[in-house]
Design an enzyme around this catalytic site. Structure first.
Site, PDB file in Angstrom:
ATOM      1  CG  PHE A 191      -1.983  -1.070   1.190  1.00 22.04           C
ATOM      2  CD1 PHE A 191      -3.154  -0.933   0.442  1.00 22.04           C
ATOM      3  CD2 PHE A 191      -1.780  -2.235   1.898  1.00 22.04           C
ATOM      4  CE1 PHE A 191      -4.103  -1.956   0.410  1.00 22.04           C
ATOM      5  CE2 PHE A 191      -2.710  -3.262   1.866  1.00 22.04           C
ATOM      6  CZ  PHE A 191      -3.873  -3.118   1.128  1.00 22.04           C
ATOM      7  CG  HIS A 192       4.641   1.390   0.158  1.00 22.41           C
ATOM      8  ND1 HIS A 192       4.506   0.336   1.022  1.00 22.41           N
ATOM      9  CD2 HIS A 192       5.730   1.111  -0.599  1.00 22.41           C
ATOM     10  CE1 HIS A 192       5.464  -0.536   0.812  1.00 22.41           C
ATOM     11  NE2 HIS A 192       6.218  -0.099  -0.167  1.00 22.41           N
ATOM     12  CB  ALA A 193       4.247   4.640  -4.895  1.00 21.24           C
TER      13      ALA A 193
END
Ligand code: T46
Length: 134
Positions: free
Chosen positions: A48-50
């Site tokens: 749930f991230h970049a």
């Protein structure tokens, strides 16, 4: 979509199997960090991230898991089921990992040291940055 599966040569004999990862040969960046994820609980989704700037290579050295890669326009799911496959991830992409098998050991090679400032953990922020960089 820049993310792709790299296939590694398995050297096998009657004793079992061996895979060698070598910088400049089958690992396309200088490795600064290695971490691994294991004992993942049932039904858990991680990621749930970049990353603003990070190259990584993710390998299930044991068991399996799935990666959702989203570049802000399209999404692709990669199924990592064998230690001779590695998912190469670079560029501004959102990632989520899921469907971890009980025995999964997910090893990740990265081209930079851990830096929380490199993370974008909010999808809207990620989406805005994708538009800015276009
Ligand atoms: C990624 C996916 C595939 C550290 O202290 N050092 C490290 O090198 C890492 C990777 C994490 N941490 C700390 C930061 C958090 O307090 O470990 C904790 C769990 O990290 P996070 O919630 O970011 O873990 P995942 O599984 O969601 O994401 C990880 C990587 O962080 C990320 O870069 O691309 O695996």
């Amino acid at each position: 979509m820049k993310s792709k599966i790299l296939e590694f040569k398995t050297i096998g004999d009657e004793r079992g199997c061996l895979i060698a990862l070598e910088l400049g040969h089958n690992v396309p960046f200088d490795v600064k960090r290695v971490y691994y994820i294991f004992n993942t609980k049932k039904g858990v989704r991680r990621g749930f991230h970049a990353h603003k700037n990070l190259k990584q290579l993710a390998i299930c050295t044991r068991g399996s898991c799935k990666f959702l890669i989203d570049d802000g326009t399209s999404q692709q799911t990669f199924n990592l089921t064998t230690p001779n496959h590695g998912l190469y991830i670079e560029g501004l992409v959102w990632r989520e990992m899921f469907d971890f098998s009980d025995d999964c050991v997910l090893m990740v090679l990265a081209d930079a040291h851990y830096d929380e400032k490199d993370y974008i953990r909010n999808y809207q922020e990620f989406s805005n940055l994708v538009k800015e960089r276009k």
